[in-house]
Design an enzyme around this catalytic site. Structure first.
Site, short mmCIF file in Angstrom:
data_model
loop_
_atom_site.label_atom_id
_atom_site.label_comp_id
_atom_site.label_asym_id
_atom_site.label_seq_id
_atom_site.Cartn_x
_atom_site.Cartn_y
_atom_site.Cartn_z
N LYS A 159 73.87 42.07 -31.72
CA LYS A 159 74.40 43.24 -32.43
C LYS A 159 75.86 43.51 -32.05
CE LYS A 159 69.89 45.68 -32.53
NZ LYS A 159 69.41 45.37 -33.86
N GLU A 176 65.53 52.01 -21.79
CA GLU A 176 65.46 52.54 -20.43
C GLU A 176 64.58 51.66 -19.52
OE1 GLU A 176 64.55 53.85 -23.24
OE2 GLU A 176 62.67 54.99 -23.14
N GLU A 248 65.27 46.57 -37.22
CA GLU A 248 64.45 45.40 -36.90
C GLU A 248 63.21 45.94 -36.19
OE1 GLU A 248 65.28 42.55 -38.00
OE2 GLU A 248 67.36 42.95 -38.53
N GLY A 250 58.58 46.14 -36.09
CA GLY A 250 57.47 45.34 -35.57
C GLY A 250 56.98 44.25 -36.51
N CYS A 282 58.63 40.38 -31.45
CA CYS A 282 58.31 40.95 -32.78
C CYS A 282 57.71 39.88 -33.69
CB CYS A 282 59.57 41.52 -33.39
SG CYS A 282 60.94 40.38 -33.30
N LYS A 450 58.85 45.11 -45.85
CA LYS A 450 57.82 46.14 -45.69
C LYS A 450 58.09 46.97 -44.41
CE LYS A 450 53.57 44.46 -46.81
NZ LYS A 450 52.53 43.39 -46.80
N GLY A 453 61.05 46.33 -41.41
CA GLY A 453 62.44 46.73 -41.28
C GLY A 453 63.30 46.64 -42.51
N GLU A 457 69.82 40.86 -38.96
CA GLU A 457 70.69 40.45 -37.86
C GLU A 457 71.09 39.01 -38.17
OE1 GLU A 457 68.29 40.72 -34.38
OE2 GLU A 457 69.07 42.68 -33.85
P1 NAD Z 1 60.89 51.52 -29.01
O1 NAD Z 1 61.05 51.85 -30.46
O2 NAD Z 1 59.99 52.35 -28.19
O3 NAD Z 1 62.30 51.56 -28.29
C1 NAD Z 1 63.41 50.86 -28.79
C2 NAD Z 1 64.67 51.61 -28.44
O4 NAD Z 1 64.66 52.84 -29.16
C3 NAD Z 1 64.78 51.99 -26.96
O5 NAD Z 1 66.13 51.85 -26.55
C4 NAD Z 1 64.36 53.46 -26.95
O6 NAD Z 1 64.90 54.18 -25.87
C5 NAD Z 1 64.93 53.92 -28.28
N1 NAD Z 1 64.34 55.13 -28.84
C6 NAD Z 1 63.05 55.54 -28.76
N2 NAD Z 1 62.89 56.71 -29.42
C7 NAD Z 1 64.11 57.04 -29.93
C8 NAD Z 1 64.59 58.13 -30.72
N3 NAD Z 1 63.80 59.12 -31.09
N4 NAD Z 1 65.89 58.13 -31.08
C9 NAD Z 1 66.71 57.12 -30.72
N5 NAD Z 1 66.31 56.08 -29.95
C10 NAD Z 1 65.03 56.03 -29.57
O7 NAD Z 1 60.50 49.98 -28.94
P2 NAD Z 1 60.29 49.07 -27.65
O8 NAD Z 1 58.97 49.41 -27.04
O9 NAD Z 1 61.49 49.06 -26.78
O10 NAD Z 1 60.22 47.63 -28.36
C11 NAD Z 1 59.09 47.18 -28.98
C12 NAD Z 1 59.19 47.27 -30.50
O11 NAD Z 1 60.37 46.64 -30.95
C13 NAD Z 1 58.04 46.51 -31.14
O12 NAD Z 1 57.55 47.22 -32.25
C14 NAD Z 1 58.72 45.22 -31.59
O13 NAD Z 1 58.07 44.53 -32.63
C15 NAD Z 1 60.07 45.69 -31.97
N6 NAD Z 1 61.02 44.57 -31.95
C16 NAD Z 1 61.48 44.09 -33.14
C17 NAD Z 1 62.36 43.00 -33.18
C18 NAD Z 1 62.88 42.46 -34.49
O14 NAD Z 1 63.77 41.63 -34.45
N7 NAD Z 1 62.36 42.88 -35.63
C19 NAD Z 1 62.74 42.41 -31.97
C20 NAD Z 1 62.24 42.91 -30.78
C21 NAD Z 1 61.39 44.01 -30.78
#
Ligand code: NAD
Length: 493
Positions: A159, A176, A248, A250, A282, A450, A453, A457
């Protein structure tokens, strides 16, 4: 234990007295603390970023300058890979051999977007008449990037590279749970020549610091990798502020096995698709759709190979399965297994939490035979709990593959070339691999449909999503304009 400060305006700075512990999931020991950045500090950082953008120091830097800085950052990262690999292994609990393979490639993202900054061209439209219409791309402004813990450095670098190449000022909030490698990138970019204040890296919880950043009226884009709930939390304000989101999210990737694929090769493919990162990607191959002609033998071999995977200390080069990120993740995996059993699923191997020398958040690699519409086959586990589904035909495999609310990754394993293409064409997913899985390249657009996302990227598409298109229309004709008396008289006299 060290405290890792935010990277703001070219220096590591303390944001608050509230700190968050970063835990090594394989040992349960804290390895660092980070800031929990409060609202007023977030606001001040966004204002600094906007000043940086408005100054033009990076937003108006020429293409060759952006190319040079990003290329230098790639070289510096390559020189420090060893240090980053160790950090990434400790904060994620992923096996070091995976982190070596992944981090080795990350500099390529900086090089790709450096080249794109240098080579991407504007264009001239086929406008009617004596007119030249040029299209140029401008950076958006201050962009906020919210990143997850599963591939901390890879996702942040993808990114950051695209956004900087396009001339934006960037604020990153890493997860975090695993923020340390991303925070290290601040100093590295400074050494590469990036002007101070162009890249800010801010720590904190998503529901606080992440939310404060996303709700700022001064930002111009949000790029999120995370869960659907996070997207739903940030989307209303982004919509109100009229700014774009790349999301991006799940997945529930189907991995489709057909009889023409030799079983031994298919089994290795399943292990790779399903258990890399302990199933925490993911595009984890979380649904193995196996044709009934090969089902019994395939499953027998797969169970045997899964039970012999080496789960252990992630810092040991021989370890194949590391930890999952947290105790909550272990509990989530356990709940999925219990639910699957209540629904009539059959646990073929694994199914329980485990540990290494009495410590750590580990879960056994787990295979569960289940139905296509079960809870396990429909929802993202984000752990090593994999659904096995027997399918009677090609049509059934396609139908089941498309039957979830996600549409991110999918793979088709068949040595029948016609069949492989036919099936790939009918699978509704942003990324479909044929005889491969997890393959990724900076040039290859990455993103789902769907509930997986919005936007992409990687690739030219990602670069362009960090720009706004400006149309400049130049009239070189001699035709007088309306309301010109001479013309009016000539026309109507
Ligand atoms: P998460 O959504 O809990 O957290 C991701 C980020 O969002 C973290 O930095 C978190 O602090 C932040 N965040 C959480 N709530 C927020 C809010 N209200 N406002 C702003 N920021 C907020 O996800 P995770 O547990 O870190 O990662 C797992 C998820 O990510 C899974 O669903 C996975 O499939 C997805 N993922 C997708 C891809 C892709 O390329 N599509 C790649 C990796 C992970």
């Amino acid at each position: 234990m060290r405290h890792q400060f935010n990277w703001v305006n070219g220096a590591y700075q303390l944001a608050s007295r509230d700190v968050i512990q970063v835990i090594n999931p394989a040992t349960e020991s804290p390895i660092a603390t980070i800031d929990s950045t409060p609202q007023e500090t977030v606001n001040a950082i966004v204002v600094s970023s906007l000043q940086n953008f408005s100054s033009g120091v990076w937003s108006q830097a020429d293409a060759s300058t952006r190319f040079t800085v990003l290329s230098k950052a790639a070289n510096l990262l390559r020189a420090r890979l060893h240090e980053f690999i160790n950090l990434e292994t400790r904060q994620t609990g992923r096996p070091i051999r995976e982190m070596k393979a992944q981090l080795f490639r990350i500099p390529e993202w900086l090089e790709y977007f450096a080249s794109l900054a240098r080579t991407h061209e504007g264009c001239v439209t086929p406008f009617k008449g004596p007119v030249v219409n040029t299209l140029t791309r401008l950076p958006l402004g201050v962009v906020v990037q919210i990143t997850p813990w599963n591939h901390p450095l890879l996702i942040a670098t993808k990114k950051i590279a695209a956004a900087l190449a396009a001339g934006n000022s960037v604020i990153v909030k890493p997860s975090e749970s695993a923020p340390l490698s991303v925070l290290e990138m601040g100093k590295l970019f400074q050494e590469a020549g990036l002007p101070d204040g162009t890249l800010q890296i801010v720590s904190g919880y998503g529901r606080e610091t992440g939310k404060f950043l996303c709700e700022s009226p001064l930002i111009s884009k949000i790029d999120l990798t995370g869960g659907l709930a996070t997207y739903e939390a940030i989307a209303p304000t982004a919509s109100k502020n009229l700014i774009p989101i790349t999301a991006e999210l799940g997945g529930k990737a189907p991995v489709c096995f057909f009889p023409s694929m030799p079983i031994e090769k298919g089994v290795k493919a399943a292990l790779f698709a399903s258990f890399i990162a302990s199933g925490q990607t993911c595009v984890t191959g979380s649904r193995l759709l196996i044709h009934s002609e090969i089902y019994n033998e395939f499953v027998e071999q797969l169970v045997r190979r899964t039970m012999s995977l080496r789960l252990g200390d992630p810092t040991d080069d021989r370890t194949q399965i590391g930890a999952v990120i947290s105790r909550a993740s272990v509990e989530r995996c356990t709940a999925f297994v219990s639910h699957a059993m209540v629904e009539g699923g059959k646990v073929l191997c694994g199914g329980k939490p485990t540990d290494v020398d009495g410590k750590g958040f580990f879960f056994e690699p787990t295979l569960i035979e289940t139905k296509p519409d079960s809870n396990l086959a429909s929802n993202e586990v984000f752990g090593p709990v994999i659904a096995l589904i027997r399918c009677e035909s090609e049509e059934e495999i396609i139908r089941v593959a498309n039957a979830t609310s996600f549409a991110l990754g999918a793979s088709v394993w068949s040595n029948d070339f016609n069949q492989a293409h036919r099936v790939a064409e009918k699978i509704n997913a942003g990324i479909v691999w044929i005889n491969g899985h997890h393959l990724n390249d900076p040039s290859s657009p990455w993103g789902g449909f769907k509930e997986s996302g919005l936007g992409k990227e990687n690739g030219i598409e990602a670069y362009e999503s960090y720009t706004k298109l400006k149309s400049t229309i130049i009239n070189y004709g001699q035709e007088p304009t309306w309301f010109d008396d001479e013309v009016e008289n000539a026309r109507y006299g």
